[in-house]
Design a protein around this motif. Sequence first.
Motif, short mmCIF file in Angstrom:
data_model
loop_
_atom_site.label_atom_id
_atom_site.label_comp_id
_atom_site.label_asym_id
_atom_site.label_seq_id
_atom_site.Cartn_x
_atom_site.Cartn_y
_atom_site.Cartn_z
N PHE A 196 0.84 -1.20 0.00
CA PHE A 196 0.00 0.00 0.00
C PHE A 196 0.88 1.25 0.00
N TYR A 197 1.89 1.28 0.88
CA TYR A 197 2.81 2.43 0.92
C TYR A 197 3.51 2.60 -0.43
N LYS A 198 3.96 1.50 -0.98
CA LYS A 198 4.69 1.53 -2.25
C LYS A 198 3.80 2.06 -3.37
N ARG A 199 2.57 1.57 -3.44
CA ARG A 199 1.63 1.99 -4.49
C ARG A 199 1.34 3.48 -4.40
N HIS A 200 1.13 3.97 -3.19
CA HIS A 200 0.83 5.39 -3.01
C HIS A 200 2.05 6.26 -3.34
N ALA A 201 3.24 5.78 -3.02
CA ALA A 201 4.46 6.51 -3.38
C ALA A 201 4.58 6.60 -4.90
N PHE A 202 4.30 5.51 -5.60
CA PHE A 202 4.36 5.50 -7.06
C PHE A 202 3.36 6.51 -7.64
N GLU A 203 2.15 6.55 -7.09
CA GLU A 203 1.12 7.47 -7.59
C GLU A 203 1.55 8.92 -7.41
N LYS A 204 2.11 9.25 -6.24
CA LYS A 204 2.52 10.62 -5.97
C LYS A 204 3.70 11.04 -6.84
N LEU A 205 4.61 10.10 -7.10
CA LEU A 205 5.80 10.41 -7.90
C LEU A 205 5.54 10.25 -9.40
N VAL A 206 4.39 9.71 -9.77
CA VAL A 206 4.01 9.47 -11.17
C VAL A 206 5.07 8.59 -11.85
N VAL A 207 5.28 7.40 -11.30
CA VAL A 207 6.25 6.45 -11.84
C VAL A 207 5.62 5.08 -11.94
N ALA A 208 6.30 4.17 -12.68
CA ALA A 208 5.73 2.85 -12.92
C ALA A 208 6.51 1.72 -12.25
N ASN A 209 7.73 2.00 -11.77
CA ASN A 209 8.51 0.93 -11.16
C ASN A 209 9.42 1.52 -10.06
N ILE A 210 10.04 0.61 -9.31
CA ILE A 210 10.82 1.04 -8.15
C ILE A 210 12.07 1.82 -8.55
N THR A 211 12.67 1.46 -9.69
CA THR A 211 13.86 2.18 -10.15
C THR A 211 13.53 3.64 -10.43
N GLU A 212 12.40 3.87 -11.14
CA GLU A 212 11.98 5.24 -11.42
C GLU A 212 11.61 5.96 -10.13
N ALA A 213 10.98 5.26 -9.21
CA ALA A 213 10.56 5.87 -7.95
C ALA A 213 11.75 6.36 -7.14
N ILE A 214 12.79 5.52 -7.06
CA ILE A 214 13.98 5.90 -6.30
C ILE A 214 14.68 7.08 -6.96
N SER A 215 14.78 7.03 -8.29
CA SER A 215 15.41 8.13 -9.02
C SER A 215 14.64 9.43 -8.85
N ARG A 216 13.31 9.37 -9.00
CA ARG A 216 12.47 10.57 -8.89
C ARG A 216 12.50 11.11 -7.46
N ALA A 217 12.49 10.23 -6.48
CA ALA A 217 12.56 10.68 -5.09
C ALA A 217 13.89 11.35 -4.79
N THR A 218 14.95 10.82 -5.37
CA THR A 218 16.28 11.43 -5.19
C THR A 218 16.31 12.81 -5.81
N LEU A 219 15.79 12.94 -7.05
CA LEU A 219 15.77 14.23 -7.72
C LEU A 219 14.97 15.27 -6.94
N ASN A 220 13.91 14.81 -6.29
CA ASN A 220 13.06 15.72 -5.52
C ASN A 220 13.54 15.90 -4.08
N LYS A 221 14.77 15.40 -3.80
CA LYS A 221 15.40 15.58 -2.48
C LYS A 221 14.54 15.03 -1.36
N LEU A 222 13.90 13.87 -1.59
CA LEU A 222 13.02 13.27 -0.58
C LEU A 222 13.77 12.32 0.34
N PHE A 223 14.98 11.94 -0.03
CA PHE A 223 15.79 11.07 0.82
C PHE A 223 16.69 11.92 1.70
#
Length: 251
Positions: A224-251
């Motif tokens: 559930f957490y993973k799915r909602h993170a994907f929706e907010k980041l507008v991504v389709a897989n975990i690689t894109e999610a990690i990259s997008r989160a990094t770009l948005n300084k979320l880590f």
Amino acid sequence: MTDVKDFFIASNTVRNAPDYDSKVLSTLIHTVEAFARVTYQSVYLIDYYKQEFLYVSDNPLFLCGHTAKEVKELGYSFYSKHVPEEEQKMLVELNSSGFKFFDTFDDVDKYQCSMSYHFHLNSGAKSKLINHQLTPILLTDEGKIWIGMCVVSLSSYKTVGHVEFHKKGLCNYWRYSFESHWWKECKGVLLKEEEIEVLRLSAAGLTMTEISDRMCRSLDTIKFYKRHAFEKLVVANITEAISRATLNKLF
């Protein structure tokens, strides 16, 4: 074909010679070199007064078959050689608009700012979409960016552009439009701490089951957490999610 001088215009040209303290620059280069060595990041330093590369890491990600020394000697002609011509025009426009936007911040805040953008690098018949993240390292006494650092990574997007300007500490960011030639403030992505932790542990290589055990949550809750993170980041897989989160300084 874009000329090297097209990349250096009034908004990013240092007119007055900065203080080239050899000890300061040597320490800077050794520090960035150590960062590149430990993280295996592709990094380079740009000298906006001499209009050349001050340092290029030997990570082959963006070298297009050249050695780091060869890319350093090529300087900005590297982009004329390996970036598609229509995208070179995009980079030239970003040099103008991006540095003008940097100048709207005071000197202290400039050090907290970074610009991210995506374009192709061609090496023979091969082409890869990469991301550049540019941030100031040293400013002149007049507040101009003297030395900038750029970190290169593979893009999490499928198309060029996606130009974003971030300031550390701000949730919101600015996105550049090539249609209006203007920066628009956008609402930043807000992830819950649990969603960030799922991405952080995924980036560390843990499976969903292992993350479930680590966070003491059910597997369905982790999904559930993973799915909602994907929706907010507008991504389709975990690689894109990690990259997008990094770009948005979320880590």
